[in-house]
Design a protein around this motif. Sequence first.
Motif, short mmCIF file in Angstrom:
data_model
loop_
_atom_site.label_atom_id
_atom_site.label_comp_id
_atom_site.label_asym_id
_atom_site.label_seq_id
_atom_site.Cartn_x
_atom_site.Cartn_y
_atom_site.Cartn_z
N TYR A 99 44.36 128.38 27.65
CA TYR A 99 44.53 128.40 29.03
C TYR A 99 46.24 129.17 29.36
N LEU B 152 47.16 131.86 32.20
CA LEU B 152 48.84 132.24 32.68
C LEU B 152 49.37 133.15 32.30
N LYS C 288 51.06 133.66 29.18
CA LYS C 288 52.35 133.30 28.51
C LYS C 288 52.29 133.57 26.93
N SER D 113 44.94 125.45 37.84
CA SER D 113 44.71 126.66 38.40
C SER D 113 45.30 127.65 37.75
N ALA D 114 44.99 128.93 38.30
CA ALA D 114 45.72 130.11 37.50
C ALA D 114 47.22 130.24 38.27
N ARG D 115 47.53 129.43 39.13
CA ARG D 115 48.66 129.37 39.81
C ARG D 115 49.48 128.12 39.44
N THR D 116 49.05 127.43 38.62
CA THR D 116 49.71 126.16 38.00
C THR D 116 51.09 126.31 37.35
N PRO D 117 52.11 125.83 37.64
CA PRO D 117 53.50 126.01 37.00
C PRO D 117 53.20 125.44 35.64
N MET E 78 39.63 131.00 34.07
CA MET E 78 39.84 129.85 34.93
C MET E 78 38.62 129.09 34.91
#
Length: 471
Positions: free
Chosen positions: A296, A301, A303, A357-361, A434
């Motif tokens: 994930y 994300l 990273k 989600s794809a925008r979760t910090p 996602m």
Amino acid sequence: MAHPRALPGAGVVIALLVFSAFVMILNETIMSVALPVLIVDLDIPARTAQWLTSGFLLTMAVVIPMSGSLLQRFPVRAIFVASMSLFCAGTLVAALAPGFPVLLAGRIVQACGTAVMVPLLMTTVMKLIPAERRGQTMGTISIVIAVAPAVGPTLSGFILGSLNWRWMFWIVLPIALLGLLAGVAWLRVADEREQPTRIDPLSVPLSAIAFAGLVFGLSELGAPGHGGSAVPAWVPLCAGAVAMVLFGARQLQLQRDDRAFLDLRPFTYRRFSVSVGLVVIGFTGLFGAIIMGPLYVQDVLGKSALAAGLTSLPGGLLMGLAGPLVGRVYDRHGARRLVVPGSMLLFLSLCGFAMLSARTPIWELVVLQTIMMVGLSMMFTPLMTDALSALPDRLYSHGSAIMTTLQQVAGAAGTALFVTVMAKASASGGAPDMPGVHAAFVAAALIGAVAVALSFFTATRPLPAGGTPTH
């Protein structure tokens, strides 16, 4: 009232075994982050490189069931020295490996040593530590069982950030040698072993085929792109399942004369069966999170691998710190007061994962990982202690072998389940995205719900000192 005392020298023995087991199990997961580097450096395909992990797990699955018989036949010191010697030899071979075949051979030798250490540790604790203090001591062991796999990828990321992959072995080798020398010098345990029985020649190959087949089949089922494998996953799974039935039938036959290779009578004790069932569910969730979390972070994300490894570090460290405290609570109040809230924390954290989600910090993922680790720490220590405390002395070694073997199978099953669900639900044809990650975490949350329901069947209080285990 005076506190019960452990046998003389027990503290040194347990500390030495915990230290050695931590180093070994840390090594079990340290390779996961290094596979992309090894693929390039050794010029091998991804499926070949995966054998550095799969081969280790397969060896563990074959050797661990044998540990019950080994612990009854040989003294603690002899088994420790043999285990650490094998691990050190395998580490040296891996560090010097000129290519993939020798590196794989080193990993297999490492696994032979690692497989015996955790059952040895658990069995020794049950023999040396009085009942009233076992929870606290098993809490320390939880650092080894659950924290080391979580810390391994982080350590690997740090090493690979500035050093060659061989340093993963060169750094571990002197630490392992130190543990071996300390064991030779200080490890003294007065063994009271039963008269050893002859090892059944039919049980050994049946055990190897059964556990290796199941772990290999599940690993293949969970490997990305497993459809291209030369051997379909269902072949080793079916072979393992058939061998498992035959192995179980053979052990039931041998138990009548107390000659079982792996005695299955621990399952006749309700506390053992319930506790082991929950441990299996917990490890399924833990290993699923260990593989799904980095996917994930990196693929959704965007990273780095180091960032993915670091997300599990706070939870792993907190889990280790909480272990002894959880053990003391168990010693006073029993398993249920810890396992019920622990399973609820596990379930809530997995529900949180399903809402990512794809925008979760990324800090939200760290918080969820930490909550999950705390929940698992509240489960593993009381469950492992309660499971083994429910058994008579003669079944300690077999009970610990059963529990450790099922942990390996659960890890492979968790990995296979979540990666397969992710691939089936993926909108990008099987690659991590996602929708696929969301589906995998929903499956994990359903497993967490089963853990909550089963937690209410755990024992309400620990067995009293000198109490007789009951079925």
